[in-house]
Design a protein around this motif. Structure first.
Motif, PDB file in Angstrom:
ATOM      1  N   THR A  76       0.637  -1.301  -0.036  1.00 18.78           N
ATOM      2  CA  THR A  76      -0.063  -0.040  -0.141  1.00 18.78           C
ATOM      3  C   THR A  76       0.826   1.331  -0.127  1.00 18.78           C
ATOM      4  O   THR A  76       0.511   2.169  -0.375  1.00 18.78           O
ATOM      5  CB  THR A  76      -0.990   0.106   1.121  1.00 18.78           C
ATOM      6  OG1 THR A  76      -1.708  -1.271   1.228  1.00 18.78           O
ATOM      7  CG2 THR A  76      -1.991   1.147   1.173  1.00 18.78           C
ATOM      8  N   SER A  77       1.883   1.324   0.663  1.00 20.40           N
ATOM      9  CA  SER A  77       3.050   2.399   0.750  1.00 20.40           C
ATOM     10  C   SER A  77       3.376   2.804  -0.751  1.00 20.40           C
ATOM     11  O   SER A  77       3.846   3.970  -0.691  1.00 20.40           O
ATOM     12  CB  SER A  77       4.180   1.975   1.430  1.00 20.40           C
ATOM     13  OG  SER A  77       4.925   1.070   1.217  1.00 20.40           O
ATOM     14  N   GLN A  78       3.250   1.913  -1.451  1.00 18.01           N
ATOM     15  CA  GLN A  78       4.032   2.331  -2.923  1.00 18.01           C
ATOM     16  C   GLN A  78       2.749   2.314  -3.886  1.00 18.01           C
ATOM     17  O   GLN A  78       3.187   2.802  -5.134  1.00 18.01           O
ATOM     18  CB  GLN A  78       4.641   0.856  -3.409  1.00 18.01           C
ATOM     19  CG  GLN A  78       5.693   0.410  -2.627  1.00 18.01           C
ATOM     20  CD  GLN A  78       6.548  -0.866  -3.138  1.00 18.01           C
ATOM     21  OE1 GLN A  78       6.200  -1.079  -4.287  1.00 18.01           O
ATOM     22  NE2 GLN A  78       6.664  -1.946  -2.112  1.00 18.01           N
ATOM     23  N   SER A  79       1.678   2.195  -3.674  1.00 14.04           N
ATOM     24  CA  SER A  79       0.374   2.198  -4.576  1.00 14.04           C
ATOM     25  C   SER A  79       0.150   3.591  -5.114  1.00 14.04           C
ATOM     26  O   SER A  79       0.199   3.450  -6.541  1.00 14.04           O
ATOM     27  CB  SER A  79      -0.846   1.773  -3.633  1.00 14.04           C
ATOM     28  OG  SER A  79      -0.901   0.364  -3.317  1.00 14.04           O
ATOM     29  N   MET A  80      -0.089   4.490  -4.440  1.00 10.07           N
ATOM     30  CA  MET A  80      -0.164   5.732  -5.216  1.00 10.07           C
ATOM     31  C   MET A  80       0.821   6.237  -6.107  1.00 10.07           C
ATOM     32  O   MET A  80       0.685   6.827  -7.349  1.00 10.07           O
ATOM     33  CB  MET A  80      -0.640   6.959  -4.215  1.00 10.07           C
ATOM     34  CG  MET A  80      -0.900   8.362  -4.843  1.00 10.07           C
ATOM     35  SD  MET A  80      -2.506   8.022  -5.947  1.00 10.07           S
ATOM     36  CE  MET A  80      -3.739   7.763  -4.587  1.00 10.07           C
ATOM     37  N   ASP A  81       2.130   6.064  -5.627  1.00 10.78           N
ATOM     38  CA  ASP A  81       3.310   6.458  -6.668  1.00 10.78           C
ATOM     39  C   ASP A  81       3.336   5.806  -8.067  1.00 10.78           C
ATOM     40  O   ASP A  81       3.681   6.292  -8.977  1.00 10.78           O
ATOM     41  CB  ASP A  81       4.552   6.295  -5.982  1.00 10.78           C
ATOM     42  CG  ASP A  81       4.708   7.310  -4.847  1.00 10.78           C
ATOM     43  OD1 ASP A  81       4.149   8.417  -4.820  1.00 10.78           O
ATOM     44  OD2 ASP A  81       5.603   7.151  -4.031  1.00 10.78           O
ATOM     45  N   LYS A  82       3.025   4.405  -7.817  1.00  9.41           N
ATOM     46  CA  LYS A  82       2.887   3.516  -8.880  1.00  9.41           C
ATOM     47  C   LYS A  82       1.688   4.016  -9.942  1.00  9.41           C
ATOM     48  O   LYS A  82       1.924   3.991 -11.141  1.00  9.41           O
ATOM     49  CB  LYS A  82       2.518   2.420  -8.387  1.00  9.41           C
ATOM     50  CG  LYS A  82       2.721   0.836  -9.530  1.00  9.41           C
ATOM     51  CD  LYS A  82       2.689  -0.361  -8.671  1.00  9.41           C
ATOM     52  CE  LYS A  82       2.723  -1.568  -9.612  1.00  9.41           C
ATOM     53  NZ  LYS A  82       2.648  -2.832  -9.088  1.00  9.41           N
ATOM     54  N   ALA A  83       0.682   4.154  -9.244  1.00  5.61           N
ATOM     55  CA  ALA A  83      -0.398   4.486 -10.206  1.00  5.61           C
ATOM     56  C   ALA A  83      -0.117   5.980 -10.922  1.00  5.61           C
ATOM     57  O   ALA A  83      -0.419   6.261 -12.323  1.00  5.61           O
ATOM     58  CB  ALA A  83      -1.744   4.897  -9.394  1.00  5.61           C
TER      59      ALA A  83
END
Length: 520
Positions: free
Chosen positions: A443-450
């Motif tokens: 989850t900690s990487q989710s937004m940056d990935k999107a």
């Protein structure tokens, strides 16, 4: 200065169009969070949605279609969807047929027509368009009408992108991946596999056909000169963003153009609780059971006998336990005991983050599932329709929850057994804490990935470099039936040749033996 820094981080500022028609707050949350993140990166967002993102002004053009919530009604009418009941997967094509027209009503609204005129007048060009996966024929065709051919990203707020994945080359494998509407896991027996294949083939085709037909009828009626705009929309999807991952679904094979980025809506630090809820939770000596059926199914719609079974169980809880109940009517619940606090609205993430929450009784929607995993609260799932069956099956498979089927709510003993099992068996909390710890890392990487993938498509205009050749393969080719057919035919031919040769040799040998006997 801040904008300059933001633009320096991205290198470019893009015009991004978002069409997300479904009038369901839970399904809007991931897209709302992504909208806010993209604006913070310096991009200009144009969003057609039933829900506004509060606090955004600069670079945010919002087209308000909140009237779409009228399509979800407690009444049984021909043009609305009644979600206040249990539905089997076979009911979905019929029940959700009126929902196919929600986008047409949004396009016909004054708000959208004003936006349409603005785009044409100002000649706004969109670098990329994000579209909810279920409405691709509608939104793709309208984007072409607005702006020509922008690259399309399909966005799914379910555990899979049931349509775009196929056209992007990640075809369904019903022997190992359960359908969204099935209570199966990724380890099915033979009969479950057969049913899974059949339901995937039938229901996906039915749901897709209803969208295609509704979109075609709309553009034929409203824009007859542009009726062909819907052609090729499914195959023109460039990338799929799925706001879920394998922690709340199952590991599976996906091409590089299908990206799992979820969850996106989990807050770094949830808002402060209202004081009355804070006091109620703090004052529970042993813990609290949180009961909410989400934003669509409402506990006020439960039959009286079901409600009384739940109230009876809560009333008989050991001293020190309390209940927090999302109740959509004014006042208290009829027959409510003193250990229950009922409210119309709950700040769910803030509630689940409280250490006194011991069990979450949920309908099993994906966003609620993601939140309870993130905050580490075991579950009792009551699946009513859609993907809830599959989500609750995953909870059981992961050892983090139990299930009460809607028809079992009429049995007090089944209600009691399911809730007590999770409340008093420490293994459920232990399993959930482990799952939560793992999930938080992704989850900690989710937004940056999107954000990266949206910017990547906007920058390069397509994702042909990510497209596997399986996207253009038939199922016959994908499952290697062409190769197997050649091998099988070759084997048959070789066997036939061997048989013919053997018969020939046997006949010659027999003839030679007969001749030798005659001479003797």
């Amino acid at each position: 200065m801040l904008i300059v820094l933001l633009l320096a981080g991205t290198g470019y500022a893009y015009n991004i169009l978002i069409f997300h028609p479904t009038p369901s707050f839970s399904h809007q949350q991931p897209v709302m969070a992504l909208t806010e993140a993209l604006i913070k990166r310096g991009h200009k967002l144009f969003v057609i949605s039933p829900n506004v993102v509060p606090g955004l002004e600069k670079n945010y053009t919002y087209v308000d279609v909140s009237f779409s919530y009228e399509f979800f009604s407690d009444k049984n009418t021909s043009d609305t969807v009644n979600l206040q009941r249990h539905m089997s997967k076979w009911d979905l094509p019929t029940v959700f047929k009126p929902f196919a027209n929600v986008t047409g009503a949004q396009f016909d609204s004054v708000q959208f027509q004003e936006f349409y005129a603005q785009v044409k007048k100002e000649k706004i060009k969109f670098d990329v368009a994000l579209m909810e996966m279920y409405f691709i024929p509608w939104t793709c065709a309208m984007t072409r009408l607005l702006n020509g051919h922008s690259p399309i990203i399909s966005v799914s707020t379910l555990s899979t992108d049931m349509f775009a994945e196929h056209f992007l080359g990640s075809k369904d494998h019903g022997s190992f991946v359960p359908a969204l509407w099935d209570a199966s896991t990724d380890k099915m027996n033979l009969f479950e596999k057969i049913e899974n294949w059949l339901s995937i083939w039938y229901l996906k085709n039915q749901l897709k056909a209803s969208k295609d037909e509704a979109a075609s009828n709309y553009f034929r009626r409203k824009h007859p000169e542009h009726e062909s705009l819907i052609d090729g929309c499914w195959t023109n999807v460039t990338l799929s963003l799925i706001t879920s991952n394998f922690m709340t679904f199952y590991p599976r094979l996906l091409g590089p153009n299908v990206i799992e980025v979820g969850p996106l809506h989990i807050k770094d630090s949830p808002p402060k609780l209202p004081q009355n809820i804070q006091n109620w939770l703090d004052g529970a000596e042993k813990g609290v059971i949180y009961f909410s059926l989400g934003s669509n199914m409402k506990s006020k719609s439960l039959p009286v006998v079901v409600r009384e079974n739940l109230l009876k169980f809560f009333r008989q809880l050991p001293s020190g336990y309390r209940v927090l109940w999302k109740w959509e009517l004014d006042g208290s619940i009829p027959g409510q005991s003193d250990n229950i606090l009922a409210q119309k609205w709950m700040p769910q993430q803030s509630v689940l983050a409280h250490p006194k929450i011991k069990v979450f009784i949920t309908q099993g929607g994906l966003q609620s599932f993601q939140e309870t995993v993130h905050y580490g609260v075991p579950t009792v799932g009551i699946p009513w329709f859609g993907d809830q069956e599959m989500d609750v099956a995953k909870m059981i498979d992961a050892g983090i929850g139990t299930r009460i089927r809607p028809q079992e709510l009429y049995s007090y003993e089944k209600v009691k057994s399911a809730i007590e099992t999770v409340l008093f068996d420490e293994s459920y909390m232990k399993n959930m804490k482990r799952l939560s710890a793992i999930s938080r890392e992704f989850t900690s990487q989710s937004m940056d990935k999107a954000v990266f993938w949206v910017e990547h498509i906007a920058k390069y205009g397509d994702a042909l470099h990510l497209r596997p050749s399986t996207a253009d393969a038939t199922f016959f080719e994908y499952f290697c039936f062409d190769i197997l057919s050649v091998i099988l035919v070759s084997i048959v031919i070789v066997i036939c040749i061997i048989r013919i040769v053997f018969k020939f040799l046997v006949s010659k040998l027999f003839s030679f033996s007969s001749l030798k006997i005659k001479k003797t």
